[in-house]
Design an enzyme around this catalytic site. Structure first.
Site, PDB file in Angstrom:
ATOM      1  N   CYS A   2      42.368  41.389  45.435  1.00  0.00           N
ATOM      2  CA  CYS A   2      43.082  42.212  46.411  1.00  0.00           C
ATOM      3  C   CYS A   2      44.455  41.628  46.706  1.00  0.00           C
ATOM      4  O   CYS A   2      44.690  40.438  46.577  1.00  0.00           O
ATOM      5  CB  CYS A   2      42.288  42.297  47.708  1.00  0.00           C
ATOM      6  SG  CYS A   2      40.587  42.844  47.525  1.00  0.00           S
ATOM      7  N   ARG A  27      47.476  42.272  39.786  1.00  0.00           N
ATOM      8  CA  ARG A  27      46.242  41.597  40.188  1.00  0.00           C
ATOM      9  C   ARG A  27      45.010  42.468  39.973  1.00  0.00           C
ATOM     10  O   ARG A  27      43.883  41.980  40.000  1.00  0.00           O
ATOM     11  CB  ARG A  27      46.338  41.202  41.668  1.00  0.00           C
ATOM     12  CG  ARG A  27      47.365  40.138  41.941  1.00  0.00           C
ATOM     13  CD  ARG A  27      47.717  40.068  43.417  1.00  0.00           C
ATOM     14  NE  ARG A  27      46.628  39.553  44.218  1.00  0.00           N
ATOM     15  CZ  ARG A  27      46.443  38.269  44.504  1.00  0.00           C
ATOM     16  NH1 ARG A  27      47.258  37.362  44.030  1.00  0.00           N
ATOM     17  NH2 ARG A  27      45.443  37.892  45.272  1.00  0.00           N
ATOM     18  N   TRP A  74      40.414  45.519  45.525  1.00  0.00           N
ATOM     19  CA  TRP A  74      39.571  45.412  44.333  1.00  0.00           C
ATOM     20  C   TRP A  74      38.136  45.366  44.840  1.00  0.00           C
ATOM     21  O   TRP A  74      37.746  44.430  45.533  1.00  0.00           O
ATOM     22  CB  TRP A  74      39.929  44.146  43.557  1.00  0.00           C
ATOM     23  CG  TRP A  74      39.315  44.037  42.203  1.00  0.00           C
ATOM     24  CD1 TRP A  74      39.783  44.545  41.036  1.00  0.00           C
ATOM     25  CD2 TRP A  74      38.100  43.331  41.864  1.00  0.00           C
ATOM     26  NE1 TRP A  74      38.952  44.201  39.990  1.00  0.00           N
ATOM     27  CE2 TRP A  74      37.918  43.462  40.469  1.00  0.00           C
ATOM     28  CE3 TRP A  74      37.172  42.606  42.612  1.00  0.00           C
ATOM     29  CZ2 TRP A  74      36.831  42.888  39.809  1.00  0.00           C
ATOM     30  CZ3 TRP A  74      36.086  42.049  41.945  1.00  0.00           C
ATOM     31  CH2 TRP A  74      35.937  42.191  40.567  1.00  0.00           C
ATOM     32  N   ASN A 100      41.363  39.779  52.074  1.00  0.00           N
ATOM     33  CA  ASN A 100      40.997  39.381  50.712  1.00  0.00           C
ATOM     34  C   ASN A 100      39.821  38.416  50.810  1.00  0.00           C
ATOM     35  O   ASN A 100      39.835  37.515  51.648  1.00  0.00           O
ATOM     36  CB  ASN A 100      42.143  38.648  50.011  1.00  0.00           C
ATOM     37  CG  ASN A 100      43.296  39.554  49.673  1.00  0.00           C
ATOM     38  OD1 ASN A 100      43.245  40.754  49.911  1.00  0.00           O
ATOM     39  ND2 ASN A 100      44.345  38.976  49.121  1.00  0.00           N
ATOM     40  N   GLY A 101      38.850  38.556  49.937  1.00  0.00           N
ATOM     41  CA  GLY A 101      37.720  37.646  49.922  1.00  0.00           C
ATOM     42  C   GLY A 101      36.408  38.377  50.116  1.00  0.00           C
ATOM     43  O   GLY A 101      36.332  39.604  49.998  1.00  0.00           O
ATOM     44  N   GLU A 483      38.778  32.683  22.458  1.00  0.00           N
ATOM     45  CA  GLU A 483      39.915  33.242  23.189  1.00  0.00           C
ATOM     46  C   GLU A 483      40.424  34.525  22.521  1.00  0.00           C
ATOM     47  O   GLU A 483      40.768  35.495  23.208  1.00  0.00           O
ATOM     48  CB  GLU A 483      41.039  32.198  23.267  1.00  0.00           C
ATOM     49  CG  GLU A 483      42.323  32.679  23.910  1.00  0.00           C
ATOM     50  CD  GLU A 483      42.174  33.113  25.358  1.00  0.00           C
ATOM     51  OE1 GLU A 483      43.124  33.740  25.872  1.00  0.00           O
ATOM     52  OE2 GLU A 483      41.129  32.838  25.980  1.00  0.00           O
ATOM     53  N   LYS A 487      40.523  38.190  24.390  1.00  0.00           N
ATOM     54  CA  LYS A 487      41.720  39.021  24.534  1.00  0.00           C
ATOM     55  C   LYS A 487      41.451  40.448  24.052  1.00  0.00           C
ATOM     56  O   LYS A 487      41.874  41.413  24.688  1.00  0.00           O
ATOM     57  CB  LYS A 487      42.887  38.423  23.739  1.00  0.00           C
ATOM     58  CG  LYS A 487      43.519  37.234  24.401  1.00  0.00           C
ATOM     59  CD  LYS A 487      44.235  37.616  25.684  1.00  0.00           C
ATOM     60  CE  LYS A 487      44.321  36.452  26.636  1.00  0.00           C
ATOM     61  NZ  LYS A 487      43.080  36.077  27.294  1.00  0.00           N
ATOM     62  N   GLU A 490      39.129  42.247  26.542  1.00  0.00           N
ATOM     63  CA  GLU A 490      39.774  42.448  27.841  1.00  0.00           C
ATOM     64  C   GLU A 490      40.670  43.671  27.858  1.00  0.00           C
ATOM     65  O   GLU A 490      40.648  44.449  28.820  1.00  0.00           O
ATOM     66  CB  GLU A 490      40.645  41.228  28.199  1.00  0.00           C
ATOM     67  CG  GLU A 490      39.911  40.053  28.784  1.00  0.00           C
ATOM     68  CD  GLU A 490      40.864  38.935  29.159  1.00  0.00           C
ATOM     69  OE1 GLU A 490      40.724  38.382  30.251  1.00  0.00           O
ATOM     70  OE2 GLU A 490      41.764  38.608  28.350  1.00  0.00           O
ATOM     71  N   HIS A 506      23.048  31.871  11.660  1.00  0.00           N
ATOM     72  CA  HIS A 506      21.994  31.832  12.672  1.00  0.00           C
ATOM     73  C   HIS A 506      22.042  33.065  13.574  1.00  0.00           C
ATOM     74  O   HIS A 506      21.678  32.983  14.747  1.00  0.00           O
ATOM     75  CB  HIS A 506      22.113  30.557  13.508  1.00  0.00           C
ATOM     76  CG  HIS A 506      21.857  29.314  12.722  1.00  0.00           C
ATOM     77  ND1 HIS A 506      20.603  28.770  12.547  1.00  0.00           N
ATOM     78  CD2 HIS A 506      22.708  28.515  12.026  1.00  0.00           C
ATOM     79  CE1 HIS A 506      20.683  27.693  11.796  1.00  0.00           C
ATOM     80  NE2 HIS A 506      21.954  27.508  11.464  1.00  0.00           N
ATOM     81  N   LYS A 605      43.802  39.554  38.077  1.00  0.00           N
ATOM     82  CA  LYS A 605      44.537  38.404  37.553  1.00  0.00           C
ATOM     83  C   LYS A 605      43.963  37.085  38.043  1.00  0.00           C
ATOM     84  O   LYS A 605      43.762  36.155  37.283  1.00  0.00           O
ATOM     85  CB  LYS A 605      46.013  38.518  37.954  1.00  0.00           C
ATOM     86  CG  LYS A 605      46.888  37.365  37.464  1.00  0.00           C
ATOM     87  CD  LYS A 605      46.942  37.330  35.951  1.00  0.00           C
ATOM     88  CE  LYS A 605      47.821  36.205  35.439  1.00  0.00           C
ATOM     89  NZ  LYS A 605      47.721  36.069  33.975  1.00  0.00           N
TER      90      LYS A 605
END
Length: 610
Positions: A2, A27, A74, A100-101, A483, A487, A490, A506, A605
């Site tokens: 948020c 964000r 958010w 926020n939180g 990574e 990406k 995402e 495997h 973010k």
């Protein structure tokens, strides 16, 4: 997560709040809202969706006033909707709160407030704050806020305006979520991140955990929640406002990918002694004597930073001979921790506000471990609560999918590994000088790599309809495979899996057929021949192989669908160079699929709540 912005001054608050709120769009959010004191009471506008919808509402029915708050939400508790958007009010509609939180005990508080006659209209945890403040109001807004916060458990960065106190904006922070106060000429601002303020001021105050601030037209007062006054000097932000703009690029992500040579160069600047050719971290914050006491190293991080930590494990163990482990921060504190005063904990966080990483750091510090953080944001919580900090100097990163922060973290880990190796007498000066020499060449090699990636948009076009992707790497390259897969998933929403190449047989080999793209990291080095065998196994099952290889390697050209050759400096620095084409492949596939590259769905973010 948020976003919060606030304003008090002489100008119309809405004209300041909307542009500031837009600078926090990166964000991630699902709704937006605003509350302004208009001289007669509160004017509130809020709606689900993008800020543009809120802006249109404000254009149709403007609100006037010189004190106000705005918020991007958010969702945690309650689905995205108009009623769940912030700000939230008390029963009287006199005061408005943004937050926020996560308030972990909100259900208990909600039940108690409802029993006392309070009327709740949203599904959020935040709304209980407004009613707790209402319940405790007795002539002082600050005292009511402090009292309300004494009842909540969890992370909380909040701000409130009240029509009975039209000359002030009150903000508080408890439990980790950041709040920044901006000081301009005759006006004062509040934000949950620096970019929201940069177009107005570079003079800031950082509100710390357990503090409450009162912003008036006459200045800022900061106190502890118990009323103890705090004196704090202004900090000057070195980023320019232009750094937070796209600068002609179609997306922040592409801009930040192309900024990586400069970001890595900035991270190295002044940390390599030109006379000796050795790493110089004299201002690190931990002495050589303190570092020599270390018997175990633990790296803790989340997401992309966790992948950097995995690379760091290879380097630190090889160059220090000290056992190293890597923990996902969200798991670290929920197991039996074997850390003590001979343990060096290395939290890695771009923002320095990642809730799980911050909690892991605090848990380790309680057990007397020393903490050396790798962080990008000056004065962030992780940085302030560590014994030492190695700043990455990547500059502001707006794109939700981290790019330059990752390669700068890798550069910082190389610097740290060489420094520790020298301090602990595990590296000779000659060996350290060779390693440092390769590291110093990385910015130029990154520029060369970017120039060679011109073919990637065409390659992306071949895979834009893929449903799955497999990334393979071995040894120090395996974290880069993770990574690269992260990406892609995402920003393009294609399912992608990073896997150790040696583990292909495997499990993942069962998925390989002519529809499965397989990206293989095949740089020269100790595992090169083993990875070539994995390429052959993939070919035998008609997998479509994309190889990232070293200059001069011609073995792969007739074995794979596509090969991209990169400059080769050493196996140790190869992960930094390999990262760029993986970022660009994900970027161009996502763009061609019509995805929102800078603000992927459901992502934020900086994850400032657990």
């Amino acid at each position: 997560m948020c976003g919060i912005v606030g304003y008090i001054g002489a100008r119309n608050a809405a004209d300041i709040l909307v542009p500031s709120l837009k600078r926090l769009e990166y964000r991630g959010y699902d709704s937006a809202g605003m509350a302004v004191l208009n001289g007669r009471g509160l004017s509130i506008r809020k709606s689900q969706g993008k800020i543009a919808r809120l802006e249109m509402d404000l254009q149709q029915t403007p609100i006037k006033g010189t004190v106000g708050l705005a918020h991007t939400r958010w969702a945690t508790h309650g689905v995205p909707s108009d009623k769940n958007a912030h700000p939230h009010t008390d029963c009287t509609g006199r005061l408005a709160v943004v937050h926020n939180g996560i308030i972990e005990n909100h259900r208990t508080l909600r039940a108690r407030l409802a029993a006392a006659g309070h009327r709740m209209v949203s599904d959020t945890d935040t709304e209980v704050l407004a009613h707790l403040i209402e319940q405790r109001m007795n002539g002082s807004l600050e005292t009511a806020v402090a009292g309300a916060l004494s009842e909540v458990h969890g992370a909380c960065a909040m701000a409130v305006v009240d029509q009975d106190f039209p000359d002030r904006l009150v903000a508080a922070r408890v439990g980790g979520s950041p709040l920044i106060i901006g000081v301009a000429d005759g006006e004062y601002l509040l934000a949950s991140d620096i970019p929201a303020l940069l177009h107005l001021t570079r003079d800031i105050l950082v509100l710390e955990d357990g503090e409450i601030a009162t912003l008036t037209r006459g200045g800022v007062q900061i106190r502890r929640l118990d009323g103890t006054p705090i004196r704090r000097s202004l900090q000057k932000v070195t980023w320019s406002a232009e750094a937070a703009e796209k600068g002609g690029y179609p997306h922040f992500m592409l801009k930040e990918i192309e900024e990586q040579p400069a970001a890595v160069a900035a991270t190295l600047q002044g940390r390599i002694n030109p006379e000796t050719g050795l790493v110089d971290l004299a201002d690190l914050g931990l002495t050589s004597e303190e570092l020599r006491r270390v018997r175990r190293i633990v790296l803790v991080a989340c997401g992309t930073s966790w992948h950097a930590a995995l690379v760091g494990k290879f380097l630190l163990e090889e160059w220090t001979d000290i056992p190293c482990e890597v923990d996902i921060a969200s798991e670290f504190r929920y197991r039996h921790l074997l850390v003590n005063d001979r343990t060096l904990v290395i939290p890695i966080s771009q923002s320095g506000e990642t809730a799980d990483t911050l909690a892991a750091l605090r848990e380790a510090r309680q057990r007397k471990a020393r903490a050396l953080s790798i962080c990008n944001v000056l004065g962030s919580s992780v940085a302030r609560e560590s014994d030492a900090v190695l700043y990455t100097r990547a500059g502001i990163e707006i794109g939700v999918a981290s790019t330059k922060a990752f390669t700068a973290q890798l550069a910082a880990l190389y610097l740290l590994g060489i420094h520790l190796g020298l301090v602990l007498d595990r590296l000779s000066a000659t060996h350290a000088r060779d390693l440092t020499g390769h590291l110093a060449q990385v910015p130029d090699a990154l520029r060369t790599t970017l120039a060679r990636c011109e073919e990637i948009p065409g390659l992306a076009e071949q895979f834009v309809t893929a449903q799955n992707f497999l990334y393979l790497g071995r040894g120090i390259h395996f974290p880069v495979a993770l990574e690269g897969a992260l990406k892609l998933k995402e920003i393009s929403y294609i399912h992608a899996e990073g896997y150790p190449a040696g583990e292909m047989k495997h499990g993942p080999i069962a998925l390989i057929d002519e529809a499965m793209p397989v990206l293989v990291l095949t740089p020269l080095g100790r595992t090169y021949d083993k990875v070539l065998s994995n390429v052959e196994e993939t070919r035998a099952r008609r997998g479509q192989v994309i190889a990232i290889a070293s200059d001069g390697d011609r073995e792969l050209e007739n074995k794979v669908r596509h090969v991209l050759h990169l400059p080769y400096l050493s196996e140790y620095v190869a992960p930094i160079l390999e990262t760029l084409p993986l970022q660009l492949l994900a970027y161009h596939i996502a763009v061609q699929r019509g995805c929102d590259v800078d603000q992927p769905r459901n992502l934020a973010k900086s994850v400032t709540v657990e």
